[in-house]
Design a protein around this motif. Structure first.
Motif, PDB file in Angstrom:
ATOM      1  N   VAL A 110      28.353 -28.183  79.961  1.00 21.30           N
ATOM      2  CA  VAL A 110      29.288 -28.849  79.046  1.00 21.30           C
ATOM      3  C   VAL A 110      28.649 -30.068  78.391  1.00 21.30           C
ATOM      4  CG1 VAL A 110      31.475 -30.095  78.892  1.00 21.30           C
ATOM      5  CG2 VAL A 110      31.331 -27.997  80.238  1.00 21.30           C
ATOM      6  N   GLY A 111      28.045 -30.960  79.194  1.00 23.12           N
ATOM      7  CA  GLY A 111      27.475 -32.176  78.626  1.00 23.12           C
ATOM      8  C   GLY A 111      26.404 -31.896  77.593  1.00 23.12           C
ATOM      9  N   ALA A 112      25.477 -30.992  77.913  1.00 25.94           N
ATOM     10  CA  ALA A 112      24.393 -30.674  76.982  1.00 25.94           C
ATOM     11  C   ALA A 112      24.927 -30.018  75.718  1.00 25.94           C
ATOM     12  CB  ALA A 112      23.377 -29.758  77.666  1.00 25.94           C
ATOM     13  N   THR A 113      25.871 -29.099  75.863  1.00 25.34           N
ATOM     14  CA  THR A 113      26.384 -28.394  74.690  1.00 25.34           C
ATOM     15  C   THR A 113      27.189 -29.315  73.785  1.00 25.34           C
ATOM     16  OG1 THR A 113      26.493 -26.356  75.997  1.00 25.34           O
ATOM     17  CG2 THR A 113      27.723 -26.397  73.935  1.00 25.34           C
ATOM     18  N   GLU A 114      27.987 -30.218  74.374  1.00 29.96           N
ATOM     19  CA  GLU A 114      28.752 -31.152  73.546  1.00 29.96           C
ATOM     20  C   GLU A 114      27.828 -32.059  72.749  1.00 29.96           C
ATOM     21  OE1 GLU A 114      32.122 -30.811  73.209  1.00 29.96           O
ATOM     22  OE2 GLU A 114      31.583 -29.059  74.388  1.00 29.96           O
ATOM     23  N   TRP A 115      26.700 -32.445  73.346  1.00 26.15           N
ATOM     24  CA  TRP A 115      25.712 -33.256  72.622  1.00 26.15           C
ATOM     25  C   TRP A 115      25.126 -32.456  71.462  1.00 26.15           C
ATOM     26  CZ3 TRP A 115      20.063 -33.382  72.568  1.00 26.15           C
ATOM     27  CH2 TRP A 115      19.542 -34.564  72.035  1.00 26.15           C
ATOM     28  N   LEU A 116      24.819 -31.190  71.713  1.00 24.94           N
ATOM     29  CA  LEU A 116      24.297 -30.337  70.646  1.00 24.94           C
ATOM     30  C   LEU A 116      25.307 -30.201  69.518  1.00 24.94           C
ATOM     31  CD1 LEU A 116      22.590 -27.392  72.582  1.00 24.94           C
ATOM     32  CD2 LEU A 116      21.453 -29.075  71.141  1.00 24.94           C
ATOM     33  N   GLU A 117      26.568 -29.970  69.885  1.00 22.54           N
ATOM     34  CA  GLU A 117      27.596 -29.801  68.857  1.00 22.54           C
ATOM     35  C   GLU A 117      27.805 -31.089  68.063  1.00 22.54           C
ATOM     36  OE1 GLU A 117      30.360 -26.365  71.021  1.00 22.54           O
ATOM     37  OE2 GLU A 117      30.858 -28.495  71.254  1.00 22.54           O
ATOM     38  N   GLY A 118      27.658 -32.215  68.729  1.00 24.99           N
ATOM     39  CA  GLY A 118      27.871 -33.485  68.050  1.00 24.99           C
ATOM     40  C   GLY A 118      26.786 -33.830  67.051  1.00 24.99           C
ATOM     41  N   TYR A 119      25.566 -33.365  67.300  1.00 27.99           N
ATOM     42  CA  TYR A 119      24.442 -33.784  66.456  1.00 27.99           C
ATOM     43  C   TYR A 119      23.613 -32.589  65.972  1.00 27.99           C
ATOM     44  CZ  TYR A 119      25.874 -38.016  68.822  1.00 27.99           C
ATOM     45  OH  TYR A 119      26.627 -39.038  69.330  1.00 27.99           O
ATOM     46  N   LEU A 120      24.295 -31.460  65.796  1.00 28.55           N
ATOM     47  CA  LEU A 120      23.601 -30.222  65.447  1.00 28.55           C
ATOM     48  C   LEU A 120      22.808 -30.339  64.157  1.00 28.55           C
ATOM     49  CD1 LEU A 120      23.043 -27.218  65.937  1.00 28.55           C
ATOM     50  CD2 LEU A 120      25.170 -26.698  64.735  1.00 28.55           C
ATOM     51  N   SER A 121      23.406 -30.956  63.131  1.00 26.41           N
ATOM     52  CA  SER A 121      22.745 -31.008  61.827  1.00 26.41           C
ATOM     53  C   SER A 121      21.430 -31.754  61.886  1.00 26.41           C
ATOM     54  CB  SER A 121      23.664 -31.663  60.794  1.00 26.41           C
ATOM     55  OG  SER A 121      24.034 -32.972  61.213  1.00 26.41           O
ATOM     56  N   SER A 122      21.308 -32.703  62.809  1.00 25.81           N
ATOM     57  CA  SER A 122      20.058 -33.444  62.961  1.00 25.81           C
ATOM     58  C   SER A 122      19.108 -32.737  63.913  1.00 25.81           C
ATOM     59  CB  SER A 122      20.345 -34.862  63.454  1.00 25.81           C
ATOM     60  OG  SER A 122      19.152 -35.567  63.705  1.00 25.81           O
ATOM     61  N   LEU A 123      19.649 -32.235  65.013  1.00 24.59           N
ATOM     62  CA  LEU A 123      18.802 -31.675  66.064  1.00 24.59           C
ATOM     63  C   LEU A 123      18.057 -30.424  65.612  1.00 24.59           C
ATOM     64  CD1 LEU A 123      21.165 -32.188  69.109  1.00 24.59           C
ATOM     65  CD2 LEU A 123      18.955 -33.272  68.759  1.00 24.59           C
ATOM     66  N   ASN A 124      18.745 -29.526  64.908  1.00 23.39           N
ATOM     67  CA  ASN A 124      18.046 -28.289  64.569  1.00 23.39           C
ATOM     68  C   ASN A 124      17.052 -28.458  63.433  1.00 23.39           C
ATOM     69  OD1 ASN A 124      19.590 -28.353  62.256  1.00 23.39           O
ATOM     70  ND2 ASN A 124      20.725 -26.487  62.694  1.00 23.39           N
ATOM     71  N   MET A 125      16.966 -29.677  62.875  1.00 20.59           N
ATOM     72  CA  MET A 125      15.940 -29.977  61.887  1.00 20.59           C
ATOM     73  C   MET A 125      14.769 -30.738  62.484  1.00 20.59           C
ATOM     74  SD  MET A 125      16.938 -28.792  58.894  1.00 20.59           S
ATOM     75  CE  MET A 125      16.060 -29.780  57.692  1.00 20.59           C
ATOM     76  N   LYS A 126      15.007 -31.461  63.585  1.00 14.74           N
ATOM     77  CA  LYS A 126      14.001 -32.391  64.080  1.00 14.74           C
ATOM     78  C   LYS A 126      13.540 -32.137  65.509  1.00 14.74           C
ATOM     79  CE  LYS A 126      15.606 -36.098  61.016  1.00 14.74           C
ATOM     80  NZ  LYS A 126      16.106 -37.492  60.923  1.00 14.74           N
ATOM     81  N   ALA A 127      14.350 -31.431  66.308  1.00 12.27           N
ATOM     82  CA  ALA A 127      13.958 -31.169  67.691  1.00 12.27           C
ATOM     83  C   ALA A 127      12.930 -30.043  67.721  1.00 12.27           C
ATOM     84  CB  ALA A 127      15.177 -30.801  68.526  1.00 12.27           C
ATOM     85  N   ILE A 128      11.808 -30.298  68.358  1.00  9.12           N
ATOM     86  CA  ILE A 128      10.708 -29.335  68.389  1.00  9.12           C
ATOM     87  C   ILE A 128      10.936 -28.306  69.492  1.00  9.12           C
ATOM     88  CG2 ILE A 128       8.242 -29.073  68.852  1.00  9.12           C
ATOM     89  CD1 ILE A 128       7.891 -31.854  67.571  1.00  9.12           C
ATOM     90  N   SER A 129      11.341 -28.755  70.670  1.00  9.01           N
ATOM     91  CA  SER A 129      11.569 -27.827  71.773  1.00  9.01           C
ATOM     92  C   SER A 129      12.417 -28.509  72.830  1.00  9.01           C
ATOM     93  CB  SER A 129      10.245 -27.353  72.383  1.00  9.01           C
ATOM     94  OG  SER A 129       9.605 -28.424  73.065  1.00  9.01           O
ATOM     95  N   TYR A 130      12.981 -27.684  73.709  1.00 11.39           N
ATOM     96  CA  TYR A 130      13.750 -28.178  74.847  1.00 11.39           C
ATOM     97  C   TYR A 130      13.166 -27.575  76.116  1.00 11.39           C
ATOM     98  CZ  TYR A 130      17.502 -29.084  78.152  1.00 11.39           C
ATOM     99  OH  TYR A 130      18.215 -29.502  79.253  1.00 11.39           O
ATOM    100  N   ILE A 131      12.913 -28.421  77.123  1.00 13.10           N
ATOM    101  CA  ILE A 131      12.397 -27.978  78.417  1.00 13.10           C
ATOM    102  C   ILE A 131      13.433 -28.332  79.471  1.00 13.10           C
ATOM    103  CG2 ILE A 131      10.560 -28.240  80.116  1.00 13.10           C
ATOM    104  CD1 ILE A 131       8.660 -28.866  77.819  1.00 13.10           C
ATOM    105  N   ASN A 132      13.922 -27.316  80.169  1.00 15.11           N
ATOM    106  CA  ASN A 132      15.005 -27.476  81.127  1.00 15.11           C
ATOM    107  C   ASN A 132      14.451 -27.645  82.539  1.00 15.11           C
ATOM    108  OD1 ASN A 132      17.621 -27.367  82.289  1.00 15.11           O
ATOM    109  ND2 ASN A 132      17.368 -25.174  82.655  1.00 15.11           N
ATOM    110  N   LEU A 133      14.973 -28.621  83.283  1.00 13.78           N
ATOM    111  CA  LEU A 133      14.497 -28.917  84.636  1.00 13.78           C
ATOM    112  C   LEU A 133      15.523 -28.584  85.715  1.00 13.78           C
ATOM    113  CD1 LEU A 133      12.790 -32.369  83.935  1.00 13.78           C
ATOM    114  CD2 LEU A 133      11.684 -30.143  84.145  1.00 13.78           C
TER     115      LEU A 133
END
Length: 781
Positions: free
Chosen positions: A458-481
């Motif tokens: 929930v926390g990660a997805t809500e962050w993605l939904e909140g800033y999607l327009s910026s993240l999918n243009m600037k985030a290079i990759s996500y590494i999950n731990l």
């Protein structure tokens, strides 16, 4: 400078000069206004003559600021030369200050991130040229990571209770925030108000069998509520194939209560599979390894994030349409302890199960009746994601995201403590490398501690939904731990094809050396063996398609960000059985890993750290387009074979004009565009910052352009046509062709043509984007 040249010309050519006291004057012939300066010597002359400007000019201008045209006396020439030199000096100082400001902005990309200046003998970066050799970067990271540091983090960040939205979760989040502040990472808090379901304290969930009710502590958030009574039917793990077996036995599941075993797939998928066959409820029991009385906890939302704000962030006081996620189940779901499950299974009658279903001797008949009662209540919780950043020095607006779930149902040592500890330790290590050892990452690194992961990321997805327009243009990759250590002799990974080669290279660098490669027929699978030098044991590695329950899944399929999850696990036995229980403790993880928790955690930190640093260090991103080319070609070949076979065996099922030519053409376009980009890389100059950025942006667009533009992110959030789920995916095309072959009622020629067209054009559009600028496109692409 132009004014200076004009002044010099006038001095030596004998043209008249004019001065005023900072007056904006309008030239009588229409020239633009200009500022002129009157020197003090000229003022003195005015005073000695006709007064301050009190003289008549031929052009008719009168008053105190009238222009005076003195002659070329030596004194005047001296003053003019002085003025010229002054102008040159001022111009030089302005140019120096502007140039200095640019250098400072480059070397201190983060105004609020105090970074020590590099040593005086270090070359200041002027472009994309490296300031540190990669081997030195690896050495610095190795110096900062150790088992002792990780064990200290385990003790500091471990807690018995830190369920999302509770004081324990908040206290742990504050610890992470404090550490990020200590590392000068300018951390911030991302706050959300989410809706979750929890047990009703006044009315517990219960299951009644043979007239004996049993109250249950375990629960499944987002289950439907109510009470149903039905005959029990056993369905093994509740996978699609398991239910197909029951259908083959002519067992009608309508109104039945399905009993399934935890494992293999998520709770949500088990419930969704049962609902498709009109079951009334699902009971899920634990594996024998966790004990007979152990309670299970989880959720059954077939999706990610807050299901009551699908596609939107759960910010406070936001006004979104009152919709619910289509992934919320329509039937009841409840976990039960193993002892209750054994009592039910021991009395089942009916059909004999398949030989591999060893838990039961019969599948159940109409006489084996249970009542399931679910009384969960919907509550709102405030959760906080904690984030910090180490900013880059060349492209600070491009970033790698490292994330770990912080919350857990109970101790959650393997699920959250290990990952959170690795996250914090990598933040400390890399921050130290930047502040004290002269490492200057080209791109930024974002460290994220997520809350409410147990309710479905929930926390990660809500962050993605909140800033999607910026993240999918600037985030290079996500590494999950999350859950990176659960066993000692196996390694599992799920990754975007773009990251698979980098993962293999990284494993070699951290002494996880592959010695055998096996390529199965599945398009997205890769299996090979490797050794861990410090353990001298043979490991088996499986690179698998990413599952919906994976925290990296929404990053990849919702946001189009290349993502990776990995885990040291057991190669022989089933996966770590203590997830979702109160038994996920340090001691049990020690037993599951042969007392190698800290060493395996160190290896996991090295894998994540090396991949992160490689992505922020190199001029060009270490993405492998050939892997995606292989995947698209494999799917295209499979679709072609199935389609041609159908048209030969059943020519009336599909239109005769329907051919695989278009999707073959799109696949070829992607291959040519990939090859062209590789050619551009060969011809590129790595010290050209603009060229490197342009090539990297083309890499980054691949994943994003594989999100179907023809589906709504609210209705079908996992829009990736290869890694996602839904009718818009390439796998849906394959499944539809299989439905035609089996003459299933859902097979529809018009719907298939539409699917094929949309998938094909998505691939073609990705190829066009990969090719570069619009003027680089031609019929060959």
């Amino acid at each position: 400078m132009e004014q200076a040249r004009t002044t010099i010309s006038k001095i030596f050519n004998g043209e008249p000069r004019s001065y005023t006291r900072f007056n904006l004057t309008q030239n009588m012939e229409g020239d633009s206004s200009h500022v002129e300066m009157k020197l003090s010597a000229d003022v003195d002359e005015d005073v000695e003559g006709n007064g301050v400007g009190e003289h008549h000019q031929p052009n008719g201008v009168h008053g105190p600021y009238a222009v005076r045209k003195p002659g070329r006396s030596p004194k005047n020439i001296c003053f003019l030369v002085s003025a010229t030199l002054l102008i040159f000096i001022i111009g030089y100082l302005i140019g120096y200050l502007v140039h200095r400001k640019k250098d400072v902005a480059l070397s201190c990309a983060s105004a609020h991130l105090p970074i020590n200046s590099p040593p005086s003998d270090m070359e200041i970066e002027k472009g994309a040229a490296p300031l540190m050799d990669w081997d030195d970067v690896k050495t610095l990271l190795a110096e900062q990571l150790s088992t002792n540091k990780l064990e200290e983090a385990f003790r500091d960040l471990g807690s018995a209770r830190h369920q999302a939205g509770t004081p324990g979760d908040d206290a742990l989040g504050n610890k992470v925030l404090s550490k990020f502040k200590t590392y000068f990472m300018a951390p911030w808090t991302d706050e959300h108000f989410v809706k979750v379901e929890e047990p009703n304290g006044n009315k517990p969930n219960r299951v009644t069998f043979n007239g004996v009710p049993e109250n249950l502590l375990g629960f499944l958030s987002y289950s439907a509520k109510g009470s149903v009574t039905g005959a029990v039917v056993y369905a093994h793990y509740g996978q699609t194939d398991d239910f197909s077996r029951l259908v083959d036995y002519n067992i009608d599941l309508s109104g039945r209560v399905v009993l399934v075993k935890a494992g293999e797939i998520s709770f949500a998928e088990k419930v969704a599979n049962a609902a498709k066959l009109n079951a009334s409820a699902v009971l899920i029991y634990a594996d024998t390894a966790v004990g007979t009385a152990t309670q299970l906890y989880g959720h059954v939302h077939l999706g990610s994030g807050d299901p009551y704000t699908p596609g939107f962030p759960s910010f406070n006081h936001t006004q979104f349409a009152p919709v619910k996620s289509s992934g919320l189940p329509s039937i009841l779901a409840q976990t039960i302890p193993l002892d209750l499950a054994n009592r039910i299974m021991s009395q089942l009658g009916g059909h004999i199960p398949p030989s591999e279903w060893r838990d039961v001797s019969r599948l159940g008949d109409a006489t084996n009746v249970v009542t399931v009662e679910v009384n969960n209540v919907l509550v709102e919780k405030k959760i906080n994601n904690i984030l910090g950043v180490i900013k880059g020095f060349v492209d600070p607006d491009r970033y790698i995201i490292l994330g770990a779930q912080r919350d857990a149902w109970g101790p959650g040592f393997a699920k959250s403590t290990v990952g959170t500890s690795i996250l914090v330790e990598l933040a400390r290590a890399i921050s130290f490398m930047v502040e004290h050892r002269g490492f200057l990452p080209r791109r930024s690194i974002v460290f994220a501690s997520w809350s409410a992961g147990e309710y479905g990321n929930v926390g990660a997805t809500e962050w993605l939904e909140g800033y999607l327009s910026s993240l999918n243009m600037k985030a290079i990759s996500y590494i999950n731990l999350d859950g990176v250590v659960t066993g000692a002799d196996g390694f599992k990974a799920s990754a975007s094809p773009l990251l698979q080669t980098l993962l293999e290279r990284t494993m070699k660098e951290v002494s996880l050396k592959p010695n055998r490669f096996i390529f199965p027929t599945a398009p997205l699978s890769l299996h090979f063996m490797f050794c861990v030098s410090w353990m001298s044991l043979l490991f088996s590695l499986s690179l698998q398609p990413m599952q919906m329950a994976d925290a990296a899944f929404p990053f990849l399929t919702f946001s189009g960000i290349p993502s990776l999850s990995f885990r040291f696990t057991s190669a022989s036995a089933s996966d770590y059985p203590y997830f979702g229980t109160m038994l996920d403790t340090h001691d049990r993880l020690k037993m599951a890993t042969a007392n190698q928790v800290s060493k395996l955690a160190l290896s996991a930190a090295q894998v994540a750290g090396h991949m992160t640093l490689r992505l922020v260090h190199d001029h060009l991103l270490s993405f492998d387009l050939r892997r995606y080319d292989m995947v698209i070609r494999s799917y295209t070949a499979d679709i072609t074979r199935r389609l041609m076979t159908l048209q030969k065996s059943n020519p009336n099922l599909l239109p005769k004009l329907l051919t695989p030519q278009w999707i073959q053409s799109a696949s070829g376009s992607f291959s040519r565009a990939s090859s062209n980009l590789l050619d551009d890389i060969e011809e590129s100059q790595l010290d050209d910052v603009v060229m490197c950025r342009e090539i990297n942006d083309r890499f980054m667009q691949v994943e994003r352009n594989l999100l179907s533009p023809y589906t709504s992110p609210r209705d079908s959030p996992f829009r990736h046509i290869i890694m996602g789920s839904g009718p818009h995916t390439i796998q849906a095309l394959v499944d539809h062709l299989e439905a035609f072959r089996l003459r299933r009622p859902e097979a529809n020629a018009d719907a298939f043509q539409n699917q094929l067209a949309l998938v094909t054009w998505t691939v073609q559009g990705c190829a066009n984007s990969l090719a570069g600028d619009i003027w680089s496109l031609d019929n060959e692409i």
